[in-house]
Design an enzyme around this catalytic site. Structure first.
Site, PDB file in Angstrom:
ATOM      1  N   SER A 258       9.419  -8.616  -9.960  1.00 23.16           N
ATOM      2  CA  SER A 258       9.542  -7.209  -9.545  1.00 23.16           C
ATOM      3  C   SER A 258      10.105  -7.016  -8.127  1.00 23.16           C
ATOM      4  CB  SER A 258       8.190  -6.497  -9.678  1.00 23.16           C
ATOM      5  OG  SER A 258       7.727  -6.536 -11.002  1.00 23.16           O
TER       6      SER A 258
ATOM      7  N   GLU B 187       5.415 -21.886  -6.155  1.00 22.01           N
ATOM      8  CA  GLU B 187       4.698 -22.122  -7.422  1.00 22.01           C
ATOM      9  C   GLU B 187       4.112 -20.779  -7.849  1.00 22.01           C
ATOM     10  OE1 GLU B 187       4.542 -24.956  -9.101  1.00 22.01           O
ATOM     11  OE2 GLU B 187       5.800 -25.909  -7.588  1.00 22.01           O
TER      12      GLU B 187
ATOM     13  N   ASN C  85       8.569   1.932  -6.273  1.00 22.63           N
ATOM     14  CA  ASN C  85       7.355   2.709  -6.561  1.00 22.63           C
ATOM     15  C   ASN C  85       7.499   4.199  -6.242  1.00 22.63           C
ATOM     16  OD1 ASN C  85       5.130  -0.067  -5.755  1.00 22.63           O
ATOM     17  ND2 ASN C  85       5.759   0.678  -7.768  1.00 22.63           N
TER      18      ASN C  85
ATOM     19  N   ASP D  79      -1.122  -6.393  -8.997  1.00 20.31           N
ATOM     20  CA  ASP D  79      -0.747  -5.461 -10.061  1.00 20.31           C
ATOM     21  C   ASP D  79      -1.926  -5.176 -11.006  1.00 20.31           C
ATOM     22  OD1 ASP D  79       1.043  -3.800 -11.383  1.00 20.31           O
ATOM     23  OD2 ASP D  79       1.748  -5.385 -12.724  1.00 20.31           O
ATOM     24  N   GLY D  80      -1.894  -3.983 -11.597  1.00 22.18           N
ATOM     25  CA  GLY D  80      -2.877  -3.654 -12.636  1.00 22.18           C
ATOM     26  C   GLY D  80      -3.918  -2.625 -12.234  1.00 22.18           C
TER      27      GLY D  80
ATOM     28  N   ARG E 166      -3.886   0.431 -14.844  1.00 22.38           N
ATOM     29  CA  ARG E 166      -4.384   0.078 -16.183  1.00 22.38           C
ATOM     30  C   ARG E 166      -5.883  -0.203 -16.163  1.00 22.38           C
ATOM     31  NH1 ARG E 166      -0.641  -4.658 -17.157  1.00 22.38           N
ATOM     32  NH2 ARG E 166      -0.170  -4.244 -14.974  1.00 22.38           N
TER      33      ARG E 166
HETATM   34  C1  IPE Z   1       4.842  -4.451  -8.358  1.00 24.55           C
HETATM   35  O1  IPE Z   1       4.120  -3.785  -9.338  1.00 24.55           O
HETATM   36  C2  IPE Z   1       4.739  -3.713  -7.050  1.00 24.55           C
HETATM   37  C3  IPE Z   1       3.441  -3.803  -6.380  1.00 24.55           C
HETATM   38  C4  IPE Z   1       2.401  -4.485  -6.801  1.00 24.55           C
HETATM   39  C5  IPE Z   1       3.352  -3.081  -5.136  1.00 24.55           C
HETATM   40  P1  IPE Z   1       4.819  -2.721 -10.280  1.00 24.55           P
HETATM   41  O2  IPE Z   1       3.754  -2.192 -11.166  1.00 24.55           O
HETATM   42  O3  IPE Z   1       5.570  -1.726  -9.482  1.00 24.55           O
HETATM   43  O4  IPE Z   1       5.851  -3.625 -11.083  1.00 24.55           O
HETATM   44  P2  IPE Z   1       6.620  -3.339 -12.443  1.00 24.55           P
HETATM   45  O5  IPE Z   1       7.262  -1.984 -12.319  1.00 24.55           O
HETATM   46  O6  IPE Z   1       5.597  -3.368 -13.529  1.00 24.55           O
HETATM   47  O7  IPE Z   1       7.600  -4.449 -12.573  1.00 24.55           O
HETATM   48  C1  IPE Z   2      -0.265  -2.076  -8.491  1.00 24.82           C
HETATM   49  O1  IPE Z   2      -0.920  -1.513  -9.576  1.00 24.82           O
HETATM   50  C2  IPE Z   2      -0.275  -1.169  -7.287  1.00 24.82           C
HETATM   51  C3  IPE Z   2       1.017  -0.557  -6.952  1.00 24.82           C
HETATM   52  C4  IPE Z   2       2.145  -0.828  -7.548  1.00 24.82           C
HETATM   53  C5  IPE Z   2       1.034   0.407  -5.884  1.00 24.82           C
HETATM   54  P1  IPE Z   2      -0.179  -0.510 -10.556  1.00 24.82           P
HETATM   55  O2  IPE Z   2      -0.303   0.869  -9.993  1.00 24.82           O
HETATM   56  O3  IPE Z   2       1.210  -0.942 -10.812  1.00 24.82           O
HETATM   57  O4  IPE Z   2      -1.052  -0.626 -11.850  1.00 24.82           O
HETATM   58  P2  IPE Z   2      -0.514  -0.767 -13.329  1.00 24.82           P
HETATM   59  O5  IPE Z   2       0.389  -1.959 -13.353  1.00 24.82           O
HETATM   60  O6  IPE Z   2       0.220   0.505 -13.650  1.00 24.82           O
HETATM   61  O7  IPE Z   2      -1.729  -0.973 -14.135  1.00 24.82           O
HETATM   62 MG    MG Z   3       2.068  -2.192 -12.188  1.00 28.33          MG
END
Ligand code: IPE
Ligand code: IPE
Ligand code: MG
Length: 245
Positions: A190, A201, A62, A14-15, A18
């Site tokens: 999620s 863990e 997503n 994730d991230g 951002r």
């Molecule tokens: C979880 O990330 C899904 C993946 C990394 C593919 P999200 O960005 O979709 O999760 P939420 O919506 O912040 O919980």
């Molecule tokens: C995870 O990164 C990748 C996917 C969910 C496809 P994000 O796209 O959720 O990035 P943030 O959390 O919005 O920064």
């Molecule tokens: Mg995300």
């Protein structure tokens, strides 16, 4: 790595968005750099003896994102798969996916099937991408199949065990998750591997996925090795007050 090395590591990558925005770039740039990190971590994991690496790549939720971002992620997946076939072969990695890929374009489905097929005899590590995956959907579908098989007399209700449920999930044949890592500073699951990570863990990191390195990965494994897992039982070392252990 030694004895306490986790067998199955799952990562919520994730991230991406951002991270890119923090650099004044489009979210898609984060996905692009994020896909390069996938290669590095895959190689690192197989190199240190992880047997199963499962990466949350695209969730059933997503689809709520803008169409342009979804299109970008899918095209990146096509490129990634074609490019990474070589890495899988060189490192003896078996490629696998979980989730309903029928929602993806036919081209993507074909590449996914082809890479799975070509790497099916590899055995150093199984890399599983969770694609259009959601744990609640996975469990719902398993329930439907179990109900159907019970109705058709293929399964007797009294024989349904946890093992039966395991065998109806798309993670069938894979061991439970030992270590679940989430980057990007959120502390939630999620809808990822709810059943399979029952006793995992957790390691949560403040770094965004594109910043995640091999050394962060090794640190998470070290952290895992320090954890005392009880699975509902008692620590081996605890002595009860009457002297029994
Ligand atoms: C979880 O990330 C899904 C993946 C990394 C593919 P999200 O960005 O979709 O999760 P939420 O919506 O912040 O919980
Ligand atoms: C995870 O990164 C990748 C996917 C969910 C496809 P994000 O796209 O959720 O990035 P943030 O959390 O919005 O920064
Ligand atoms: Mg995300």
């Amino acid at each position: 790595m030694s004895d306490k090395t986790p067998v199955h590591v799952a990562i919520i990558m994730d991230g991406n968005g951002r991270w890119a925005l923090s650099l004044g770039k489009n979210r898609t740039y984060g996905h692009y750099i994020g896909s390069k990190v996938v290669d590095k971590i895959t190689k690192a994991a197989s190199g240190i003896g992880i047997k199963y690496l499962t990466l949350y790549t695209f969730s059933t939720e997503n689809w709520k994102r803008p169409k342009s971002e979804i299109r970008f992620i899918i095209s990146l997946l096509n490129i990634y798969l074609k490019k990474t076939e070589k890495l899988f072969c060189e490192n003896n990695i078996k490629f696998n996916f979980i989730g309903n890929i029928k929602a993806f374009p036919e081209k993507t489905q074909n590449i996914l099937q082809s890479v799975t097929q070509k790497t099916k005899h590899n055995e150093t590590m199984t890399l599983t991408l969770a694609l259009n995956y959601g744990s609640r959907l996975e469990i719902t579908q398993a329930c439907k199949k179990i109900a159907k098989d019970a109705k058709e007399g293929k399964l007797s209700i009294k024989d349904i065990s946890e093992g039966t449920i395991n065998s109806y999930l798309c993670t069938k044949g894979m061991p439970d998750v030992d270590l679940l890592i989430r980057t990007g500073s959120e502390k939630r699951i999620s809808n990822f591997l709810l059943w399979e990570a029952s006793y995992a863990e957790f390691v949560f990191l403040d770094k965004y996925w594109p910043e995640f390195t091999k050394s962060d990965f090794i640190k998470a494994i070290k952290e895992f090795k320090k954890r005392q897992r009880n699975f509902g039982g008692l620590r081996q070392t605890i002595k009860l007050f009457n002297g029994t252990s």
